[in-house]
Design a protein around this motif. Sequence first.
Motif, PDB file in Angstrom:
ATOM      1  N   LYS A   1       0.829  -1.215   0.000  1.00  0.00           N
ATOM      2  CA  LYS A   1       0.000   0.000   0.000  1.00  0.00           C
ATOM      3  C   LYS A   1       0.860   1.260   0.000  1.00  0.00           C
ATOM      4  CE  LYS A   1      -3.874  -2.332   2.287  1.00  0.00           C
ATOM      5  NZ  LYS A   1      -4.514  -2.632   0.996  1.00  0.00           N
ATOM      6  N   ALA A   2       1.986   1.165  -0.674  1.00  0.00           N
ATOM      7  CA  ALA A   2       2.916   2.279  -0.827  1.00  0.00           C
ATOM      8  C   ALA A   2       3.152   2.511  -2.318  1.00  0.00           C
ATOM      9  CB  ALA A   2       4.231   1.960  -0.120  1.00  0.00           C
ATOM     10  N   PRO A   3       3.699   3.663  -2.699  1.00  0.00           N
ATOM     11  CA  PRO A   3       3.970   3.906  -4.121  1.00  0.00           C
ATOM     12  C   PRO A   3       4.909   2.865  -4.717  1.00  0.00           C
ATOM     13  CG  PRO A   3       4.075   5.962  -2.889  1.00  0.00           C
ATOM     14  CD  PRO A   3       3.965   4.858  -1.872  1.00  0.00           C
ATOM     15  N   ILE A   4       4.656   2.489  -5.955  1.00  0.00           N
ATOM     16  CA  ILE A   4       5.497   1.527  -6.665  1.00  0.00           C
ATOM     17  C   ILE A   4       6.921   2.082  -6.795  1.00  0.00           C
ATOM     18  CG2 ILE A   4       5.878   0.431  -8.920  1.00  0.00           C
ATOM     19  CD1 ILE A   4       2.835   0.276  -9.225  1.00  0.00           C
ATOM     20  N   THR A   5       7.887   1.191  -6.655  1.00  0.00           N
ATOM     21  CA  THR A   5       9.292   1.574  -6.752  1.00  0.00           C
ATOM     22  C   THR A   5       9.968   0.849  -7.908  1.00  0.00           C
ATOM     23  OG1 THR A   5      10.070  -0.188  -5.294  1.00  0.00           O
ATOM     24  CG2 THR A   5       9.385   1.886  -4.250  1.00  0.00           C
ATOM     25  N   THR A   6      11.195   1.257  -8.187  1.00  0.00           N
ATOM     26  CA  THR A   6      12.053   0.476  -9.066  1.00  0.00           C
ATOM     27  C   THR A   6      12.634  -0.678  -8.254  1.00  0.00           C
ATOM     28  OG1 THR A   6      14.081   1.684  -8.556  1.00  0.00           O
ATOM     29  CG2 THR A   6      12.661   2.606 -10.279  1.00  0.00           C
ATOM     30  N   GLN A   7      13.354  -1.574  -8.918  1.00  0.00           N
ATOM     31  CA  GLN A   7      13.941  -2.698  -8.187  1.00  0.00           C
ATOM     32  C   GLN A   7      15.036  -2.247  -7.234  1.00  0.00           C
ATOM     33  OE1 GLN A   7      14.964  -5.677 -11.144  1.00  0.00           O
ATOM     34  NE2 GLN A   7      13.080  -6.777 -10.723  1.00  0.00           N
ATOM     35  N   LYS A   8      15.556  -1.041  -7.413  1.00  0.00           N
ATOM     36  CA  LYS A   8      16.556  -0.509  -6.482  1.00  0.00           C
ATOM     37  C   LYS A   8      15.916   0.128  -5.261  1.00  0.00           C
ATOM     38  CE  LYS A   8      20.369   0.235  -9.707  1.00  0.00           C
ATOM     39  NZ  LYS A   8      21.336   1.217 -10.265  1.00  0.00           N
ATOM     40  N   GLY A   9      14.578   0.230  -5.256  1.00  0.00           N
ATOM     41  CA  GLY A   9      13.891   0.787  -4.103  1.00  0.00           C
ATOM     42  C   GLY A   9      13.591   2.258  -4.198  1.00  0.00           C
TER      43      GLY A   9
END
Length: 566
Positions: free
Chosen positions: A429-437
């Motif tokens: 339930k947080a904003p989507i990130t890249t794989q690096k966070g």
Amino acid sequence: MGSIPLRWHGTCTKAQDFNTSNCNKKIIGARSYDVDESSVIKYHSPRDMIGHGTHVASTAAGSEVQGVSYYGLAAGTAKGGSTGARIAMYAVCSLQNGCRGSSILAAFDDAISDGVDVLSLSLGTPSLLNPDMINDPIAIGAFHAVQHGITVVCSAGNDGPTPGSVVNAAPWILTVAASTIDRDFESDIVLGDNKVIKGEGINFANIQKSPGYPIIYAKSAKISEVNENASRNCKPDSMDQEIIKGKIVVCDNEDSLYAESEKKDEVKKLGGIGVVLIDDESRAVASNFGTFPTTVISSKDGAKVLSNINSTKNPVATILPTTSPTKYKPVPTVAYFSSRGPSTIPKNILKPDIAAPGVNILAAWIRNDTVEAPEGKDPPLYNVISGNSMACPHVSGIAATVKSRNPKWSPSAIRSAIMTTATQINNLKAPITTQKGTAATPYDFGAGEVSTTGPLQPGLVYETTDIDYLNFLCYHGYNISTIKNIANTIPDGFICPKESSIDLISNINYPSIAISNFNEKAGRKVNRTLTNVAGDTKTGDVKTVYTVSTDAPAGLDVQTAIHEQR
């Protein structure tokens, strides 16, 4: 399935290893285009020889099959995005001759004539060779298809995370980025103190599960005449066999000159027991290492393993065989390899449009692939692979479902429904990130992660017309004679607007808004037209109330003015 629709005009071509009897009520078309006078190797067949076409087709429209897995991993029920859809295959690529532009254009022409509804293209040019639209067979063929009411879905490319690497970015194409799913392929390391380090990779290791094997850092096996960088990256001919033999070897994976599999093979050749690769990017994508104990860990965990090696007199460890747990968090994340915006050809169009699962995807595979089979096992019927090629058919399947529910919707309405119902929130339930966070942006995932149900009820859609696309070509700088080489048909009397500049591309009726070289002091007015598709249009019950809200980036003031049209 029922009878093949009468409106279908396609065919299953006979070839050297393919007969019309290989088609059925599910696969209703098969053509190939590889051979011409300049072909290096004369091979002509629509049959899939490498598995890629089988994998993406089953992802888009495969029937439901229960009890599938990859040798026991990812076990469950597999089904495509639109199980009721038919499949027609157009084989335009081969290992021998690549993907010819002439083949791509011929396939588009045939698909249009055959009567397809959705075209799914899991291919594209490398970003460094990204051609202008006048020289891009995918852009040209897709324009013709869209003019005939066909939705064209393409992969964004595998050249991420470099900014500006997105391809297949013409505004009439639905361009798909790749994201992760909540199933992991976990292969852990157990250190001598029984500390468990989580790793990623597919291996069917058959070594003891208790930590009893000596473990070393590869650079400690350096041959005197090579540099330390070569040995710690486990390059061929850089390590001493007598030191490697009988040990688990920890390798850095910073040098892309050699693949992970080559480093694994080098350690195996020298008599090593297993390999631990340190790589933050590969940690999120499960490579297949067969039966040799191999796993990939993050640099953070790599530091823990190296600390254990350096602080222990006789360090030992083991590598566990792969398991496939679900409910992994956080997901989705944007895959590191997924090509990124901003689009450079063209500008002022936000690309990619949408993100969809493209990492560790289980789907159907060719039956006779002995190369893919681990040692001692039969060829797989399903395989787990990653790439933007895998993301594209997820969206194609959803587009087919939307089309089946709303057969009169245009390709732009279907694209709009898919984009405007996307989510930007992960399973934490947080904003989507890249794989690096780091926080993902529209240059990473477009409108967000695709929804499987939202596009069926979008409420409002942005209809992008043929005139929008023709004006776009004018704004891009093409003259009418050039535009005629791209477009299939041009309305009588159409001319480019007197005021044509690349800045005006922001004004075509697209579901997203992109403005380059923004003048903060002057501001910018952008127009959009929305069409209500909610309610029951047969009975006239289309009374729906919408409210406008904006979530503007920091420092940007966005104002909206609404003018109702009837």
